[in-house]
Design a protein around this motif. Sequence first.
Motif, PDB file in Angstrom:
ATOM      1  N   THR A 277      23.529   9.640   4.766  1.00 19.86           N
ATOM      2  CA  THR A 277      23.808  10.235   3.452  1.00 19.86           C
ATOM      3  C   THR A 277      23.506   9.243   2.338  1.00 19.86           C
ATOM      4  N   ALA A 278      23.977   8.004   2.519  1.00 14.61           N
ATOM      5  CA  ALA A 278      23.799   6.981   1.489  1.00 14.61           C
ATOM      6  C   ALA A 278      22.326   6.700   1.215  1.00 14.61           C
ATOM      7  N   LEU A 279      21.534   6.524   2.272  1.00 15.74           N
ATOM      8  CA  LEU A 279      20.111   6.229   2.092  1.00 15.74           C
ATOM      9  C   LEU A 279      19.393   7.403   1.425  1.00 15.74           C
ATOM     10  N   THR A 280      19.776   8.611   1.789  1.00 15.07           N
ATOM     11  CA  THR A 280      19.163   9.799   1.191  1.00 15.07           C
ATOM     12  C   THR A 280      19.434   9.847  -0.309  1.00 15.07           C
ATOM     13  N   ILE A 281      20.668   9.554  -0.691  1.00 15.96           N
ATOM     14  CA  ILE A 281      21.043   9.566  -2.114  1.00 15.96           C
ATOM     15  C   ILE A 281      20.340   8.448  -2.874  1.00 15.96           C
ATOM     16  N   LEU A 282      20.334   7.252  -2.304  1.00 15.93           N
ATOM     17  CA  LEU A 282      19.737   6.102  -2.991  1.00 15.93           C
ATOM     18  C   LEU A 282      18.227   6.252  -3.153  1.00 15.93           C
ATOM     19  N   ILE A 283      17.565   6.739  -2.105  1.00 11.94           N
ATOM     20  CA  ILE A 283      16.108   6.890  -2.156  1.00 11.94           C
ATOM     21  C   ILE A 283      15.687   7.909  -3.216  1.00 11.94           C
ATOM     22  N   THR A 284      16.429   9.001  -3.308  1.00  4.14           N
ATOM     23  CA  THR A 284      16.075  10.056  -4.269  1.00  4.14           C
ATOM     24  C   THR A 284      16.614   9.779  -5.669  1.00  4.14           C
ATOM     25  N   GLY A 285      17.509   8.781  -5.789  1.00  8.33           N
ATOM     26  CA  GLY A 285      18.094   8.465  -7.089  1.00  8.33           C
ATOM     27  C   GLY A 285      19.021   9.552  -7.596  1.00  8.33           C
ATOM     28  N   ALA A 286      19.551  10.336  -6.679  1.00  6.28           N
ATOM     29  CA  ALA A 286      20.408  11.465  -7.073  1.00  6.28           C
ATOM     30  C   ALA A 286      21.643  11.019  -7.845  1.00  6.28           C
ATOM     31  N   HIS A 287      22.172   9.854  -7.491  1.00  7.19           N
ATOM     32  CA  HIS A 287      23.402   9.360  -8.130  1.00  7.19           C
ATOM     33  C   HIS A 287      23.169   8.891  -9.560  1.00  7.19           C
ATOM     34  N   LEU A 288      21.902   8.780  -9.955  1.00  3.16           N
ATOM     35  CA  LEU A 288      21.568   8.300 -11.294  1.00  3.16           C
ATOM     36  C   LEU A 288      21.301   9.444 -12.278  1.00  3.16           C
ATOM     37  N   GLN A 289      21.325  10.671 -11.781  1.00  4.54           N
ATOM     38  CA  GLN A 289      21.060  11.820 -12.659  1.00  4.54           C
ATOM     39  C   GLN A 289      22.227  12.017 -13.627  1.00  4.54           C
ATOM     40  N   PRO A 290      21.977  12.026 -14.929  1.00  5.05           N
ATOM     41  CA  PRO A 290      23.058  12.119 -15.936  1.00  5.05           C
ATOM     42  C   PRO A 290      23.971  13.332 -15.748  1.00  5.05           C
ATOM     43  N   GLU A 291      23.382  14.466 -15.359  1.00  8.61           N
ATOM     44  CA  GLU A 291      24.198  15.687 -15.224  1.00  8.61           C
ATOM     45  C   GLU A 291      25.088  15.673 -13.983  1.00  8.61           C
ATOM     46  N   LEU A 292      24.884  14.670 -13.102  1.00 11.26           N
ATOM     47  CA  LEU A 292      25.659  14.618 -11.856  1.00 11.26           C
ATOM     48  C   LEU A 292      26.698  13.499 -11.850  1.00 11.26           C
ATOM     49  N   VAL A 293      26.878  12.840 -12.968  1.00 14.88           N
ATOM     50  CA  VAL A 293      27.857  11.751 -13.048  1.00 14.88           C
ATOM     51  C   VAL A 293      29.254  12.290 -12.743  1.00 14.88           C
ATOM     52  N   GLY A 294      29.949  11.625 -11.826  1.00  9.69           N
ATOM     53  CA  GLY A 294      31.302  12.046 -11.465  1.00  9.69           C
ATOM     54  C   GLY A 294      31.350  13.160 -10.442  1.00  9.69           C
ATOM     55  N   LYS A 295      30.178  13.635  -9.986  1.00 10.39           N
ATOM     56  CA  LYS A 295      30.133  14.724  -9.012  1.00 10.39           C
ATOM     57  C   LYS A 295      30.180  14.160  -7.588  1.00 10.39           C
ATOM     58  N   GLY A 296      30.248  15.068  -6.620  1.00 12.61           N
ATOM     59  CA  GLY A 296      30.296  14.672  -5.217  1.00 12.61           C
ATOM     60  C   GLY A 296      29.193  15.335  -4.431  1.00 12.61           C
ATOM     61  N   VAL A 297      29.506  16.495  -3.858  1.00 12.02           N
ATOM     62  CA  VAL A 297      28.534  17.187  -3.013  1.00 12.02           C
ATOM     63  C   VAL A 297      27.283  17.596  -3.780  1.00 12.02           C
ATOM     64  N   GLU A 298      27.422  17.792  -5.118  1.00 11.04           N
ATOM     65  CA  GLU A 298      26.258  18.169  -5.925  1.00 11.04           C
ATOM     66  C   GLU A 298      25.181  17.077  -5.886  1.00 11.04           C
ATOM     67  N   ILE A 299      25.603  15.811  -5.779  1.00 18.15           N
ATOM     68  CA  ILE A 299      24.656  14.703  -5.697  1.00 18.15           C
ATOM     69  C   ILE A 299      23.851  14.799  -4.409  1.00 18.15           C
ATOM     70  N   THR A 300      24.544  15.044  -3.297  1.00 13.57           N
ATOM     71  CA  THR A 300      23.867  15.177  -2.003  1.00 13.57           C
ATOM     72  C   THR A 300      22.958  16.401  -2.004  1.00 13.57           C
ATOM     73  N   SER A 301      23.410  17.490  -2.626  1.00 14.77           N
ATOM     74  CA  SER A 301      22.604  18.709  -2.701  1.00 14.77           C
ATOM     75  C   SER A 301      21.315  18.446  -3.486  1.00 14.77           C
ATOM     76  N   TYR A 302      21.422  17.685  -4.550  1.00 12.43           N
ATOM     77  CA  TYR A 302      20.235  17.327  -5.340  1.00 12.43           C
ATOM     78  C   TYR A 302      19.248  16.550  -4.475  1.00 12.43           C
ATOM     79  N   ALA A 303      19.773  15.590  -3.690  1.00 15.28           N
ATOM     80  CA  ALA A 303      18.915  14.782  -2.822  1.00 15.28           C
ATOM     81  C   ALA A 303      18.199  15.659  -1.799  1.00 15.28           C
TER      82      ALA A 303
END
Length: 495
Positions: free
Chosen positions: A353-379
Amino acid sequence: MVKWILLISALFSGNVMAQENFQVIVNDIFGAINGAYAPFLFWEVPFIKLPLILFIMVSGGIFFTFRYGFVNIRLFKHGIDVVRGKYDDPEHEGDISHFQALTSALSATVGLGNIAGVAVAIGAGGPGAVFWLWVVAFFGMSMKFSSCTFAQFYRIKDSNGNILGGPMVYLTEGLKERGFSKLAKVFGIFFSFATILASFGGGNLFQANQTFEIIKSQYPGANPWVVGVTLAFLAGVVLIGGIKRIGEVTSKLVPLMCGFFVISCLAIIFSNISMVPEMFVSIFREAFSPDAIYGGFLGVLIQGVKRASFSNEAGLGSAAIAHAAAKTDEPVREGVVAMLGPVIDTHIVCTMTALTILITGAHLQPELVGKGVEITSYAFGTLGSFMPKLLLVAICVFAYSTVISWSYYGERATEYLFGKTLGHNAIRIYRLCYVFIIILGPVLSIGNVVDFADLMLLSMAFPNILGMIYLSKLVKDKTDDYFKRYKSGSMKIYK
């Protein structure tokens, strides 16, 4: 009195205002409890600035790892052989196999914590939180080994003739043997109540609520009552069969859902394979962030510790309840099986999960700040628009398996507390309450209820870790004896 009338009316009417009042009252009640209880649980240890409960969990993992001579390394390969059935004797007393015990325990841990929890940790603590998640899980293996070995040593038969074991049993029996009868009773009762409340909150209400929220994100017109009733029905069908039925279901669901999730993550990782080395470098570099010791470092550390603890439940003692039912006459052997849980749950699934999020930069998307599963869904969405829908299916299965496994934990705690007075009715009453709460989960806005559930989960670790530290000589001696027999080749092999 008026508040309680509103509570009841909200449950049986479609009145939106009444349901909103119900939600407000529920949140107020649990908010008051959280406000009184949380400061004690999260009091910072002087000079360490780590919340008390997390300090105990980290210290416990380190203590047991050294106490048992790094059993998590010495018997790791042996644990894999045991899970494969190499040492399974069908004549051994118990309700389920080693593999079914492991998957039953994993079904309660592999879930939203791996998908949403990791995303939250990275969002709050950056890539460095993943490193501390690994470290805590490594030491957590020894805690899980300890609790599940104890569960086998002290397991008993309940009023229905089924196996009853776990911290509430081994804390009571172990401390009583050493002359601490009153403390033993307090620890057993405290752990059982915390387990029941945690099963209603984190193992049930939260899972049902988040399942609906995830479904609604893909299908806005989804009806919460339909989702709640459907999940309750599917769970109820399995709950009636007890641990044997749960073991049968989870032994099929867990490998399937883990396989799908990991393969999906690997597809993203391999499609961006050139970025993987850089991701690992960022994880190790930011684990000791430049803000250093008193600033960023501690923030990252705490995020890693929290997510690892919630992800694999090492130290909480819940998994020991499932492992107590395994067929074996070697308590240490079941502990060896149990310690594989954090490896699968955290080192494999959470890392994917972590590598998937980091590679896609999902955690850096402004609209996803403070979110959880939405970050993984974006990835996952980077693989195609259909992937978030497949992730939705996986999450629903994750949540469902968690619901049925936590029901068993709550049942065992209920049997321990009320079995002698209420008999078979104790389990029936618990199951009815559990299924009813599943129905309510999607309808409610749970707020403070989730915080309360988290507090109950962490509360389970207090008596469990402290009691195991005091009783650890027993497991130490048995582990040394078991290791000698294993190395000498004297253990009987069945497959």
